[in-house]
Design a protein around this motif. Structure first.
Motif, PDB file in Angstrom:
ATOM      1  N   GLU A  96       0.832  -1.201   0.000  1.00 23.72           N
ATOM      2  CA  GLU A  96       0.000   0.000   0.000  1.00 23.72           C
ATOM      3  C   GLU A  96       0.867   1.251   0.000  1.00 23.72           C
ATOM      4  O   GLU A  96       0.591   2.207  -0.747  1.00 23.72           O
ATOM      5  CB  GLU A  96      -0.938  -0.012   1.212  1.00 23.72           C
ATOM      6  CG  GLU A  96      -1.980  -1.113   1.166  1.00 23.72           C
ATOM      7  CD  GLU A  96      -2.784  -1.228   2.447  1.00 23.72           C
ATOM      8  OE1 GLU A  96      -3.885  -1.805   2.409  1.00 23.72           O
ATOM      9  OE2 GLU A  96      -2.303  -0.757   3.507  1.00 23.72           O
ATOM     10  N   LEU A  97       1.913   1.236   0.800  1.00 22.34           N
ATOM     11  CA  LEU A  97       2.839   2.373   0.824  1.00 22.34           C
ATOM     12  C   LEU A  97       3.527   2.526  -0.527  1.00 22.34           C
ATOM     13  O   LEU A  97       3.731   3.644  -1.016  1.00 22.34           O
ATOM     14  CB  LEU A  97       3.887   2.180   1.920  1.00 22.34           C
ATOM     15  CG  LEU A  97       3.400   2.294   3.368  1.00 22.34           C
ATOM     16  CD1 LEU A  97       4.522   1.924   4.337  1.00 22.34           C
ATOM     17  CD2 LEU A  97       2.895   3.691   3.665  1.00 22.34           C
ATOM     18  N   GLY A  98       3.887   1.396  -1.148  1.00 19.89           N
ATOM     19  CA  GLY A  98       4.536   1.456  -2.450  1.00 19.89           C
ATOM     20  C   GLY A  98       3.653   2.071  -3.505  1.00 19.89           C
ATOM     21  O   GLY A  98       4.097   2.896  -4.313  1.00 19.89           O
ATOM     22  N   PHE A  99       2.367   1.712  -3.479  1.00 18.27           N
ATOM     23  CA  PHE A  99       1.452   2.270  -4.483  1.00 18.27           C
ATOM     24  C   PHE A  99       1.198   3.752  -4.229  1.00 18.27           C
ATOM     25  O   PHE A  99       1.196   4.557  -5.169  1.00 18.27           O
ATOM     26  CB  PHE A  99       0.128   1.501  -4.465  1.00 18.27           C
ATOM     27  CG  PHE A  99      -0.835   1.961  -5.520  1.00 18.27           C
ATOM     28  CD1 PHE A  99      -0.651   1.623  -6.846  1.00 18.27           C
ATOM     29  CD2 PHE A  99      -1.921   2.747  -5.180  1.00 18.27           C
ATOM     30  CE1 PHE A  99      -1.536   2.055  -7.823  1.00 18.27           C
ATOM     31  CE2 PHE A  99      -2.816   3.188  -6.142  1.00 18.27           C
ATOM     32  CZ  PHE A  99      -2.616   2.834  -7.473  1.00 18.27           C
ATOM     33  N   ILE A 100       0.967   4.134  -2.974  1.00 14.96           N
ATOM     34  CA  ILE A 100       0.722   5.552  -2.667  1.00 14.96           C
ATOM     35  C   ILE A 100       1.939   6.392  -3.045  1.00 14.96           C
ATOM     36  O   ILE A 100       1.801   7.516  -3.540  1.00 14.96           O
ATOM     37  CB  ILE A 100       0.380   5.719  -1.164  1.00 14.96           C
ATOM     38  CG1 ILE A 100      -0.959   5.060  -0.851  1.00 14.96           C
ATOM     39  CG2 ILE A 100       0.326   7.197  -0.782  1.00 14.96           C
ATOM     40  CD1 ILE A 100      -1.299   5.021   0.628  1.00 14.96           C
ATOM     41  N   SER A 101       3.132   5.844  -2.841  1.00 14.18           N
ATOM     42  CA  SER A 101       4.328   6.591  -3.214  1.00 14.18           C
ATOM     43  C   SER A 101       4.438   6.760  -4.719  1.00 14.18           C
ATOM     44  O   SER A 101       4.967   7.771  -5.200  1.00 14.18           O
ATOM     45  CB  SER A 101       5.582   5.894  -2.671  1.00 14.18           C
ATOM     46  OG  SER A 101       5.798   4.657  -3.326  1.00 14.18           O
ATOM     47  N   TRP A 102       3.920   5.799  -5.476  1.00 10.48           N
ATOM     48  CA  TRP A 102       3.964   5.910  -6.943  1.00 10.48           C
ATOM     49  C   TRP A 102       2.887   6.863  -7.458  1.00 10.48           C
ATOM     50  O   TRP A 102       3.054   7.513  -8.493  1.00 10.48           O
ATOM     51  CB  TRP A 102       3.798   4.536  -7.571  1.00 10.48           C
ATOM     52  CG  TRP A 102       4.007   4.541  -9.064  1.00 10.48           C
ATOM     53  CD1 TRP A 102       3.057   4.427 -10.031  1.00 10.48           C
ATOM     54  CD2 TRP A 102       5.255   4.657  -9.758  1.00 10.48           C
ATOM     55  NE1 TRP A 102       3.625   4.475 -11.284  1.00 10.48           N
ATOM     56  CE2 TRP A 102       4.988   4.615 -11.143  1.00 10.48           C
ATOM     57  CE3 TRP A 102       6.583   4.805  -9.339  1.00 10.48           C
ATOM     58  CZ2 TRP A 102       5.985   4.710 -12.102  1.00 10.48           C
ATOM     59  CZ3 TRP A 102       7.570   4.897 -10.300  1.00 10.48           C
ATOM     60  CH2 TRP A 102       7.269   4.849 -11.659  1.00 10.48           C
ATOM     61  N   VAL A 103       1.768   6.973  -6.740  1.00 12.30           N
ATOM     62  CA  VAL A 103       0.656   7.786  -7.206  1.00 12.30           C
ATOM     63  C   VAL A 103       0.818   9.224  -6.707  1.00 12.30           C
ATOM     64  O   VAL A 103      -0.117   9.819  -6.183  1.00 12.30           O
ATOM     65  CB  VAL A 103      -0.690   7.180  -6.753  1.00 12.30           C
ATOM     66  CG1 VAL A 103      -1.866   7.918  -7.388  1.00 12.30           C
ATOM     67  CG2 VAL A 103      -0.765   5.719  -7.123  1.00 12.30           C
ATOM     68  N   GLY A 104       1.993   9.768  -6.893  1.00 11.08           N
ATOM     69  CA  GLY A 104       2.200  11.188  -6.611  1.00 11.08           C
ATOM     70  C   GLY A 104       2.069  11.976  -7.898  1.00 11.08           C
ATOM     71  O   GLY A 104       2.946  12.769  -8.254  1.00 11.08           O
ATOM     72  N   LEU A 105       0.968  11.761  -8.599  1.00  7.11           N
ATOM     73  CA  LEU A 105       0.792  12.321  -9.943  1.00  7.11           C
ATOM     74  C   LEU A 105       0.640  13.834  -9.887  1.00  7.11           C
ATOM     75  O   LEU A 105      -0.200  14.360  -9.172  1.00  7.11           O
ATOM     76  CB  LEU A 105      -0.430  11.693 -10.598  1.00  7.11           C
ATOM     77  CG  LEU A 105      -0.610  11.922 -12.097  1.00  7.11           C
ATOM     78  CD1 LEU A 105       0.525  11.294 -12.875  1.00  7.11           C
ATOM     79  CD2 LEU A 105      -1.936  11.344 -12.559  1.00  7.11           C
ATOM     80  N   ARG A 106       1.464  14.521 -10.659  1.00  7.96           N
ATOM     81  CA  ARG A 106       1.360  15.979 -10.778  1.00  7.96           C
ATOM     82  C   ARG A 106       0.432  16.313 -11.943  1.00  7.96           C
ATOM     83  O   ARG A 106       0.501  15.677 -12.988  1.00  7.96           O
ATOM     84  CB  ARG A 106       2.746  16.604 -11.012  1.00  7.96           C
ATOM     85  CG  ARG A 106       3.461  17.050  -9.748  1.00  7.96           C
ATOM     86  CD  ARG A 106       3.739  15.916  -8.805  1.00  7.96           C
ATOM     87  NE  ARG A 106       4.056  16.380  -7.457  1.00  7.96           N
ATOM     88  CZ  ARG A 106       4.208  15.571  -6.436  1.00  7.96           C
ATOM     89  NH1 ARG A 106       4.067  14.273  -6.561  1.00  7.96           N
ATOM     90  NH2 ARG A 106       4.473  16.055  -5.235  1.00  7.96           N
ATOM     91  N   GLY A 107      -0.399  17.333 -11.748  1.00  6.42           N
ATOM     92  CA  GLY A 107      -1.352  17.704 -12.785  1.00  6.42           C
ATOM     93  C   GLY A 107      -1.441  19.202 -12.964  1.00  6.42           C
ATOM     94  O   GLY A 107      -0.429  19.888 -13.100  1.00  6.42           O
ATOM     95  N   ALA A 108      -2.666  19.713 -12.909  1.00  5.42           N
ATOM     96  CA  ALA A 108      -2.889  21.119 -13.232  1.00  5.42           C
ATOM     97  C   ALA A 108      -2.408  22.068 -12.140  1.00  5.42           C
ATOM     98  O   ALA A 108      -1.943  23.174 -12.441  1.00  5.42           O
ATOM     99  CB  ALA A 108      -4.376  21.349 -13.488  1.00  5.42           C
ATOM    100  N   VAL A 109      -2.510  21.668 -10.869  1.00  5.52           N
ATOM    101  CA  VAL A 109      -2.213  22.589  -9.774  1.00  5.52           C
ATOM    102  C   VAL A 109      -0.789  23.149  -9.841  1.00  5.52           C
ATOM    103  O   VAL A 109      -0.593  24.366  -9.702  1.00  5.52           O
ATOM    104  CB  VAL A 109      -2.480  21.921  -8.404  1.00  5.52           C
ATOM    105  CG1 VAL A 109      -2.011  22.823  -7.270  1.00  5.52           C
ATOM    106  CG2 VAL A 109      -3.971  21.633  -8.246  1.00  5.52           C
TER     107      VAL A 109
END
Length: 574
Positions: A329-342
């Motif tokens: 779970e920690l591994g996935f959350i660390s990967w889902v640091g997706l940068r977008g519009a903000v």
């Protein structure tokens, strides 16, 4: 108004929408397609459109983000706060600060910048974009366990104030050459979180009260919520608070209170959210000059990869380790640091303030977002499946129609199409197990409405009309699901062959199934086993392995496991 300009703008929207199915086929985030279309139509592309009105872009971007956050808030269930609030707030405060600091160290070295400008870049790219994350995950039909999904949802809705605070503080420090900004910066932080939080909750209750008191044409309710949400957003900004936090909390309050015509509100706001994302990313694509990205490619790639592979993982493990997350779970959350519009919107602050290196900061932030969408966006869904973070999910209704009658309470008319392998063989209605307080309203077949009866057989291709409340929708969806799921997500493979009540005692289970749990006292209940294993916050899909037996949380109520699946092979489902 120039008709050619209007035509070009409309065609950009049409092209982006037509190309959107390509995202699911090639594994590309749909928001990246919108961004690329905007870049192609920009001054360096075949379109040749020159758009450099940063003030107008800032206004459009803020309104678009407000609409996106309002919709996201309305889809966040309040019960998810029990498992996601504390870790998400840790990520939204300390996590953002650590991310900004780590990014500043890399930016200082990669771009040869002074420390204040490097810190400014770090602050700008420190917040994640959950609108991008969940539009991608939901588009792939992924249903993550509640601990992961709740943390990501709440983090995304609450981490913008800290990023805005850091960005504005550094813009002020650079503009004033670091003189006398400390106390004003701390006051700004208190105002951002304090005013934003209070205004958001109060605004949400005011919108609920207004919507339930007014008797309007049904089509006007979604517009009322949208207009009121934007009013809360703008009013909070005018008072010095975080409009982003306020409108997200307004959405959370609206989505978790009884509101007249709520299914229609959600349906319309889904379209409004997509329109906002379209306009936002097309505009940001127009705003950037691709030729100016090339000189930054080396340093930008180093910073982007450092964010993905080093800074985000270290931040996640440093902030979330006390909350009982599993390593995957920690591994996935660390990967889902997706940068977008903000980050791109925050990068407009230095340009508007006429700071030195403002264009470099803007293009560096844009490059980071581009790499993030390409690398993380294309691999997010496969990684979630690889790590087995999904839980079995039912069918969503094709239509939800509120009854809006006092005697009906919260009941809605829901239409479920019967499809998939589960419905290839006819089954009698009397054999189907539906949740309590539901009823079959009718069966549609070949444009004919059939009166329901226990002996009536239903088959793939039929449409089942049900009266049900939103609270039983997950259970009802599973009962009517016919979708083809991976083998490990099949009900029996995931939860096991036996279903037990959470208050069953280990001693009773030992006697009934002829197994021994030597390591635990027989008077301990199954609910207590999960509470001990998960530090008091279990979610569906959690497992407890006891010798040859694996217990799987099948249903929860608040922080109690109410239904437990039992697998005799001792292997966890995920």
């Amino acid at each position: 108004m120039d008709p050619i300009l209007t035509l070009v703008g409309a065609m950009m929207l049409v092209i982006s929408i037509v190309l959107s199915p390509l995202s699911s086929r090639v594994g590309m985030p749909v928001l990246l397609i919108f961004l690329v279309v905007g870049m192609i139509m920009g001054e360096d592309g075949p379109g040749g459109i020159r758009f450099d009105n940063f003030e107008l872009a800032f206004v459009i971007a803020n309104l678009s983000l407000g609409v996106i956050l309002l919709d996201g808030g309305m889809r966040t269930r309040a019960e998810t706060f029990r498992v996601g609030l504390r870790p998400a707030l840790m990520l939204a405060t300390l996590g953002v600060f650590l991310t900004a600091g780590g990014a500043a160290i890399v930016a200082h070295w990669a771009f040869d910048l002074d420390w204040l400008t490097a810190l400014l870049i770090g602050a700008i790219i420190s917040s994640t974009d959950a609108a991008a994350v969940f539009s991608l995950l939901q588009g792939r039909g992924l249903h993550l366990n509640e601990r992961v999904s709740a943390t990501l949802e709440i983090e995304s809705g609450s981490n913008d104030p800290m990023a805005i605070f850091l960005t504005l503080m550094l813009v002020t420090l650079i503009g004033d050459h670091g003189q006398g900004a400390t106390w004003s910066a701390l006051l700004m932080l208190v105002e951002q979180f304090g005013i934003g939080g209070i205004a958001g909750i109060a605004g949400g209750h005011a919108v609920v009260w207004l919507a339930n008191r007014m008797r309007l044409t049904p089509a006007l309710y979604p517009l009322l919520v949208a207009a009121a949400g934007i009013a809360v957003f703008a009013g909070t900004n005018a008072l010095g608070g975080s409009g982003f936090l306020a409108i997200y909390l307004t959405g959370v309050v609206i989505g978790n209170r009884p509101v007249r015509m709520m299914p229609m509100i959600l349906q319309v706001h889904d379209g409004l959210s997509w329109l906002a994302q379209l306009c936002l990313f097309l505009m940001l694509g127009l705003l950037v000059t691709p030729s100016e990205l090339l000189p930054l490619a080396g340093g930008g790639l180093i910073l982007a990869l450092a964010m993905i592979f080093v800074i985000r993982p270290l931040t996640i493990f440093a902030t979330l380790w006390p909350f009982g997350f599993k390593r995957r779970e920690l591994g996935f959350i660390s990967w889902v640091g997706l940068r977008g519009a903000v980050p791109i919107v925050l990068a407009l602050f230095p340009i508007i303030a006429n700071l030195p290196n403002a264009q470099l900061v803007f293009h560096a932030a844009f490059f980071i977002v581009l790499v993030s969408l390409l690398v993380q966006g294309t691999t997010m869904a496969p990684l979630a499946r690889k790590l087995r973070l999904e839980v079995p999910a039912g069918e969503d209704p094709f239509r939800r129609l509120p009854l809006d009658a006092p005697a009906a309470g919260d009941h809605e008319l829901m239409l479920f199409p019967l499809r998939g392998s589960n419905w290839e063989t006819p089954r009698r209605l009397g054999q189907l197990r539906f949740p309590d307080n539901t009823a079959v309203a009718g069966v549609f077949r070949d444009r004919t409405c059939l009166q329901p009866s226990a002996e009536l057989e239903v088959v793939s291709g039929d449409m089942l009309a049900m009266f049900a409340t939103p609270s039983v929708l997950p259970e009802l969806g599973r009962a009517l699901s016919g979708r083809h799921a991976p083998e490990y997500l099949a009900e029996r493979a995931f939860f096991g062959d036996f279903v037990l009540n959470g208050d069953a005692l280990l001693g009773d289970v030992e006697q009934f199934y002829g197994i021994a749990f030597d390591e635990l006292p027989p008077e301990m209940s199954l609910t207590d086993c999960f509470a001990r294993e998960t530090r008091g916050h279990p979610v569906v899909g959690d497992t407890v392995t006891l010798g040859p037996v694996t217990l799987v949380a099948r249903a929860t109520d608040a922080d109690r496991v109410t239904k437990v699946g039992l697998k005799m092979d001792g292997s966890a489902p995920a």
